[in-house]
Design a protein around this motif. Structure first.
Motif, PDB file in Angstrom:
ATOM      1  N   LYS B  76       0.848  -1.191   0.000  1.00 45.76           N
ATOM      2  CA  LYS B  76       0.000   0.000   0.000  1.00 45.76           C
ATOM      3  C   LYS B  76       0.883   1.240   0.000  1.00 45.76           C
ATOM      4  O   LYS B  76       2.015   1.216   0.448  1.00 45.76           O
ATOM      5  CB  LYS B  76      -0.921  -0.007   1.216  1.00 45.76           C
ATOM      6  CG  LYS B  76      -2.027  -1.049   1.071  1.00 45.76           C
ATOM      7  CD  LYS B  76      -3.132  -0.828   2.069  1.00 45.76           C
ATOM      8  CE  LYS B  76      -2.820  -1.418   3.418  1.00 45.76           C
ATOM      9  NZ  LYS B  76      -3.046  -2.865   3.496  1.00 45.76           N
ATOM     10  N   SER B 198     -10.745   5.417  -0.055  1.00 42.63           N
ATOM     11  CA  SER B 198     -10.787   4.386  -1.093  1.00 42.63           C
ATOM     12  C   SER B 198     -11.213   5.034  -2.404  1.00 42.63           C
ATOM     13  O   SER B 198     -11.790   6.130  -2.414  1.00 42.63           O
ATOM     14  CB  SER B 198     -11.781   3.288  -0.707  1.00 42.63           C
ATOM     15  OG  SER B 198     -13.100   3.786  -0.745  1.00 42.63           O
ATOM     16  N   VAL B 200     -13.553   4.203  -4.179  1.00 41.16           N
ATOM     17  CA  VAL B 200     -15.017   4.321  -4.134  1.00 41.16           C
ATOM     18  C   VAL B 200     -15.424   5.624  -3.442  1.00 41.16           C
ATOM     19  O   VAL B 200     -16.275   6.371  -3.931  1.00 41.16           O
ATOM     20  CB  VAL B 200     -15.615   3.086  -3.410  1.00 41.16           C
ATOM     21  CG1 VAL B 200     -17.072   3.314  -3.061  1.00 41.16           C
ATOM     22  CG2 VAL B 200     -15.445   1.839  -4.267  1.00 41.16           C
ATOM     23  N   HIS B 201     -14.782   5.931  -2.316  1.00 46.24           N
ATOM     24  CA  HIS B 201     -15.084   7.187  -1.605  1.00 46.24           C
ATOM     25  C   HIS B 201     -14.769   8.391  -2.478  1.00 46.24           C
ATOM     26  O   HIS B 201     -15.533   9.355  -2.531  1.00 46.24           O
ATOM     27  CB  HIS B 201     -14.248   7.285  -0.323  1.00 46.24           C
ATOM     28  CG  HIS B 201     -14.819   6.490   0.810  1.00 46.24           C
ATOM     29  ND1 HIS B 201     -14.033   5.762   1.668  1.00 46.24           N
ATOM     30  CD2 HIS B 201     -16.087   6.308   1.209  1.00 46.24           C
ATOM     31  CE1 HIS B 201     -14.806   5.158   2.551  1.00 46.24           C
ATOM     32  NE2 HIS B 201     -16.054   5.470   2.299  1.00 46.24           N
ATOM     33  N   ASN B 203     -14.640   8.586  -5.694  1.00 44.83           N
ATOM     34  CA  ASN B 203     -15.624   8.673  -6.769  1.00 44.83           C
ATOM     35  C   ASN B 203     -16.939   9.278  -6.275  1.00 44.83           C
ATOM     36  O   ASN B 203     -17.522  10.155  -6.917  1.00 44.83           O
ATOM     37  CB  ASN B 203     -15.860   7.281  -7.367  1.00 44.83           C
ATOM     38  CG  ASN B 203     -16.721   7.332  -8.609  1.00 44.83           C
ATOM     39  OD1 ASN B 203     -16.684   8.295  -9.370  1.00 44.83           O
ATOM     40  ND2 ASN B 203     -17.520   6.299  -8.823  1.00 44.83           N
ATOM     41  N   ARG B 204     -17.388   8.835  -5.102  1.00 44.26           N
ATOM     42  CA  ARG B 204     -18.644   9.383  -4.551  1.00 44.26           C
ATOM     43  C   ARG B 204     -18.528  10.886  -4.331  1.00 44.26           C
ATOM     44  O   ARG B 204     -19.424  11.661  -4.679  1.00 44.26           O
ATOM     45  CB  ARG B 204     -18.964   8.716  -3.209  1.00 44.26           C
ATOM     46  CG  ARG B 204     -19.527   7.330  -3.324  1.00 44.26           C
ATOM     47  CD  ARG B 204     -19.748   6.774  -1.921  1.00 44.26           C
ATOM     48  NE  ARG B 204     -20.096   5.359  -1.948  1.00 44.26           N
ATOM     49  CZ  ARG B 204     -19.909   4.546  -0.916  1.00 44.26           C
ATOM     50  NH1 ARG B 204     -19.366   5.004   0.209  1.00 44.26           N
ATOM     51  NH2 ARG B 204     -20.260   3.280  -1.004  1.00 44.26           N
ATOM     52  N   GLN B 207     -18.471  13.015  -7.463  1.00 42.76           N
ATOM     53  CA  GLN B 207     -19.815  13.168  -8.028  1.00 42.76           C
ATOM     54  C   GLN B 207     -20.626  14.174  -7.213  1.00 42.76           C
ATOM     55  O   GLN B 207     -21.398  14.948  -7.769  1.00 42.76           O
ATOM     56  CB  GLN B 207     -20.501  11.810  -8.078  1.00 42.76           C
ATOM     57  CG  GLN B 207     -19.639  10.817  -8.844  1.00 42.76           C
ATOM     58  CD  GLN B 207     -20.428   9.830  -9.685  1.00 42.76           C
ATOM     59  OE1 GLN B 207     -21.578  10.080 -10.002  1.00 42.76           O
ATOM     60  NE2 GLN B 207     -19.796   8.738 -10.067  1.00 42.76           N
ATOM     61  N   ASP B 208     -20.423  14.172  -5.891  1.00 46.05           N
ATOM     62  CA  ASP B 208     -21.124  15.150  -5.043  1.00 46.05           C
ATOM     63  C   ASP B 208     -20.665  16.572  -5.364  1.00 46.05           C
ATOM     64  O   ASP B 208     -21.477  17.491  -5.459  1.00 46.05           O
ATOM     65  CB  ASP B 208     -20.842  14.877  -3.556  1.00 46.05           C
ATOM     66  CG  ASP B 208     -21.647  13.682  -3.047  1.00 46.05           C
ATOM     67  OD1 ASP B 208     -22.569  13.245  -3.761  1.00 46.05           O
ATOM     68  OD2 ASP B 208     -21.328  13.198  -1.942  1.00 46.05           O
TER      69      ASP B 208
END
Lengths: 94, 250
Positions: B76, B198, B200-201, B203-204, B207-208
């Motif tokens: 990582k 992450s 995913v976070h 990306n969310r 978009q917000d």
């Protein structure tokens, strides 16, 4: 250790809301969320949203299936438990 | 083969960067441009210098985008800073001989390698350049503090908003913005590695931020649509960048 799953709706502040609670020996251990179409290539996969206790993790992997997620959780618990040194219980400050 | 910055079209980059934080005399400018350099072109995702290396030269970024990072267990990575043209991210190797972290490219990048001996000799001739580089290093430390606050105390939305504000102001200071936008040469995974989130976070939140009308992101082009709102969301105060002119900060 027995692992059980329970479907749940999660408010992630995004379109990802289909979730799953993971219990180990009856205790809530992790929350997984199925990724929506918002995530293009990852849609349909399971995001490790949060883990508790030994499953708390700064990383949030994505799994192809719930089976893969459970396998990872089992592996991680085994590893973490093995790594724990057996310290005597702490009773107050010295 | 060795050349000097004088012969390079990107020669202004280093001067713009330094002059955004200090005043330079004509002699100091000349001295900097006369530094001998070896230009090296690297693809994306290549190391410029690695942890435990003992470099004998500093890398001035001429073109591209660079990150400072450390690898931790199981491969990582934590990115601890982003660097743009005009920056010399491993300047510290002048005085700290062993690298305790690595520098890598995030996009195709050109660096000018400057021998330590030449930098030292320039600094002996122009002691106020020591102050200029020291100031730059102190500002680098101030950026680490801001990032640390972000990692420890800001939510994902604020972390990303803050980073975008910082990158916009720094790009503008070296005149690499175009209107209200700049090219963001970092993937969602790389933003995640920098902000402890992450993919995913990330990306969310992206978009917000778009949905809230604060930014537009088309390909690599990041445009800031609502500067005041973005600043507020990221609790961004440019004070820590210690830019010489208030125009550069606001």
């Amino acid at each position: 250790m027995t692992m059980t799953l329970q479907p749940v709706n999660v408010d992630t502040g995004s379109e990802d809301h289909e979730g799953c609670l993971v219990f180990t020996d009856g205790r809530l251990a992790a929350v997984l969320v199925r990724l929506s179409d918002q995530h293009a290539g990852l849609a349909g996969q399971w995001h490790y949203e949060h883990g508790f206790g030994l499953l708390e993790s700064p990383t949030h992997p994505v799994f192809e299936s719930l089976d893969a997620a459970q396998e990872w959780i089992r592996h991680r618990l085994n590893q973490t438990r093995r790594d724990q040194p057996s310290l005597p219980p702490v009773i107050g400050e010295p | 083969m060795s050349e000097s910055l004088n012969s390079r079209p990107e020669q202004e980059r280093l001067l713009r960067k330094l002059e955004s934080i200090v005043d330079l005399s004509a002699e100091e400018r000349q001295g900097l441009l006369a530094l001998p350099i070896t230009v090296k072109s690297l693809d994306a995702d290549r190391d410029i210098v690695r942890e435990r290396d003992r470099p004998a030269e500093c890398a001035l970024v001429l073109e591209g985008f660079v990150c400072r990072y450390k690898l931790i267990a199981d491969g990582k990575r934590q990115i601890t800073g982003f660097y743009l043209p005009g920056d010399i991210p491993d300047l510290q190797s002048l005085y700290v001989e062993v690298m305790d972290h690595s520098l890598g490219t995030l996009t195709a990048t050109r660096v000018a390698l400057i021998p330590h001996d030449s930098v030292r000799s320039l600094l002996r001739r122009h002691p106020s350049l020591v102050e200029a580089f020291w100031r730059d290093t102190l500002i680098d430390a101030a950026m680490f503090r801001e990032w640390m606050i972000g990692l420890g105390r800001r939510d994902a939305y604020a972390r990303i908003a803050h980073l975008f504000c910082e990158l916009f102001v720094r790009h503008r200071a070296v005149r690499l913005t175009n209107g209200d936008g700049f090219d963001l040469h970092a993937t969602q995974a790389e933003l995640g590695d920098a902000l402890g989130l992450s993919t995913v976070h990330v990306n969310r939140v992206l978009q917000d931020l778009r949905k809230d009308g604060l930014i537009a992101l088309r390909g690599k082009r990041l445009t800031i649509l609502e500067w005041d709102e973005l600043k507020r969301a990221g609790e961004f105060d440019p004070l820590y960048l210690h830019l010489k002119s208030a125009d550069l900060a606001e």
